[in-house]
Motif scaffolding. Structure first.
Motif, PDB file in Angstrom:
ATOM      1  N   ARG A 173      -2.332   0.699   7.026  1.00 39.33           N
ATOM      2  CA  ARG A 173      -3.017  -0.533   7.445  1.00 39.33           C
ATOM      3  C   ARG A 173      -2.568  -1.749   6.633  1.00 39.33           C
ATOM      4  NH1 ARG A 173      -9.479   0.477   8.359  1.00 39.33           N
ATOM      5  NH2 ARG A 173      -9.329   2.184   9.846  1.00 39.33           N
ATOM      6  N   SER A 174      -2.295  -1.531   5.353  1.00 39.75           N
ATOM      7  CA  SER A 174      -2.002  -2.650   4.464  1.00 39.75           C
ATOM      8  C   SER A 174      -0.513  -2.964   4.336  1.00 39.75           C
ATOM      9  CB  SER A 174      -2.557  -2.357   3.068  1.00 39.75           C
ATOM     10  OG  SER A 174      -1.882  -1.249   2.487  1.00 39.75           O
ATOM     11  N   LYS A 230     -15.829   3.410   3.803  1.00 39.43           N
ATOM     12  CA  LYS A 230     -15.329   3.093   5.139  1.00 39.43           C
ATOM     13  C   LYS A 230     -14.601   4.281   5.781  1.00 39.43           C
ATOM     14  CE  LYS A 230     -14.886  -1.877   4.396  1.00 39.43           C
ATOM     15  NZ  LYS A 230     -15.178  -2.605   5.615  1.00 39.43           N
ATOM     16  N   ILE A 254      -7.283  -7.217   2.322  1.00 39.92           N
ATOM     17  CA  ILE A 254      -7.269  -7.608   3.738  1.00 39.92           C
ATOM     18  C   ILE A 254      -7.475  -6.380   4.616  1.00 39.92           C
ATOM     19  CG2 ILE A 254      -5.801  -8.492   5.605  1.00 39.92           C
ATOM     20  CD1 ILE A 254      -4.565 -10.398   3.443  1.00 39.92           C
ATOM     21  N   ALA A 255      -6.789  -5.291   4.296  1.00 41.62           N
ATOM     22  CA  ALA A 255      -6.922  -4.055   5.085  1.00 41.62           C
ATOM     23  C   ALA A 255      -8.343  -3.509   5.033  1.00 41.62           C
ATOM     24  CB  ALA A 255      -5.930  -3.003   4.589  1.00 41.62           C
ATOM     25  N   LEU A 256      -9.042  -3.731   3.917  1.00 40.43           N
ATOM     26  CA  LEU A 256     -10.424  -3.262   3.777  1.00 40.43           C
ATOM     27  C   LEU A 256     -11.436  -4.327   4.209  1.00 40.43           C
ATOM     28  CD1 LEU A 256     -10.086  -1.390   0.372  1.00 40.43           C
ATOM     29  CD2 LEU A 256     -10.475  -0.357   2.619  1.00 40.43           C
ATOM     30  N   GLU A 257     -10.921  -5.442   4.695  1.00 38.78           N
ATOM     31  CA  GLU A 257     -11.729  -6.547   5.221  1.00 38.78           C
ATOM     32  C   GLU A 257     -12.654  -7.150   4.162  1.00 38.78           C
ATOM     33  OE1 GLU A 257     -13.541  -4.716   8.667  1.00 38.78           O
ATOM     34  OE2 GLU A 257     -11.764  -5.135   9.888  1.00 38.78           O
ATOM     35  N   VAL A 258     -12.126  -7.317   2.952  1.00 36.91           N
ATOM     36  CA  VAL A 258     -12.881  -7.954   1.874  1.00 36.91           C
ATOM     37  C   VAL A 258     -12.082  -9.100   1.238  1.00 36.91           C
ATOM     38  CG1 VAL A 258     -14.376  -5.978   1.353  1.00 36.91           C
ATOM     39  CG2 VAL A 258     -12.136  -6.183   0.223  1.00 36.91           C
ATOM     40  N   GLU A 259     -11.181  -9.679   2.008  1.00 36.69           N
ATOM     41  CA  GLU A 259     -10.362 -10.764   1.464  1.00 36.69           C
ATOM     42  C   GLU A 259     -11.190 -11.977   1.056  1.00 36.69           C
ATOM     43  OE1 GLU A 259     -10.300 -11.268   5.944  1.00 36.69           O
ATOM     44  OE2 GLU A 259     -10.118  -9.586   4.579  1.00 36.69           O
ATOM     45  N   ARG A 264     -13.149   2.090  -0.048  1.00 36.41           N
ATOM     46  CA  ARG A 264     -12.280   2.832   0.879  1.00 36.41           C
ATOM     47  C   ARG A 264     -12.996   4.088   1.377  1.00 36.41           C
ATOM     48  NH1 ARG A 264      -9.447   7.206   0.282  1.00 36.41           N
ATOM     49  NH2 ARG A 264      -9.363   7.231  -1.995  1.00 36.41           N
ATOM     50  N   LYS A 296      -3.127  -7.434  -0.070  1.00 36.63           N
ATOM     51  CA  LYS A 296      -2.925  -6.694   1.184  1.00 36.63           C
ATOM     52  C   LYS A 296      -3.983  -5.598   1.347  1.00 36.63           C
ATOM     53  CE  LYS A 296       2.071  -7.294   1.719  1.00 36.63           C
ATOM     54  NZ  LYS A 296       3.355  -6.554   1.777  1.00 36.63           N
TER      55      LYS A 296
END
Length: 93
Positions: free
Chosen positions: A37-38, A27, A64-69, A24, A61
């Motif tokens: 975002r989440s 970024k 996904i918000a941190l784009e590491v799903e 986090r 969630k």
């Protein structure tokens, strides 16, 4: 090799939370922004970062918000067998 030290669930939870905090911050996303975002409450984000405690849904969630799903999607996908018994038990009949 025999593992003489096995981490506790609490140690693992904190390690994962710390990794997410590092991501986090890397970024440049604030806790508040991550919450927005989440869709996870700010209180839940703060509690997770401090204690490692969070529901699986909220954790997903955040990922996904941190784009590491993708990291979650690959979890347990390629776990090697530890014995022939596991191989036999894992075969579909």
């Amino acid at each position: 090799m025999i593992n003489l030290y096995q981490k506790t669930w609490a140690e693992i939870d904190i390690e994962i939370a710390n990794r997410m905090v590092q991501l986090r911050k890397r970024k440049k996303i604030s806790q508040r922004e991550l919450a927005v975002r989440s869709g996870v409450s700010l209180g839940s984000v703060k509690r997770f970062e401090q204690t490692g405690e969070i529901s699986l849904r909220s954790f997903t969630k955040l990922a996904i918000a941190l784009e590491v799903e993708g990291e979650l999607e690959s979890l347990f996908r390629e776990v090697p067998f530890e014995s022939i018994e596991e191989v036999i038990n894992g075969q579909t009949k």
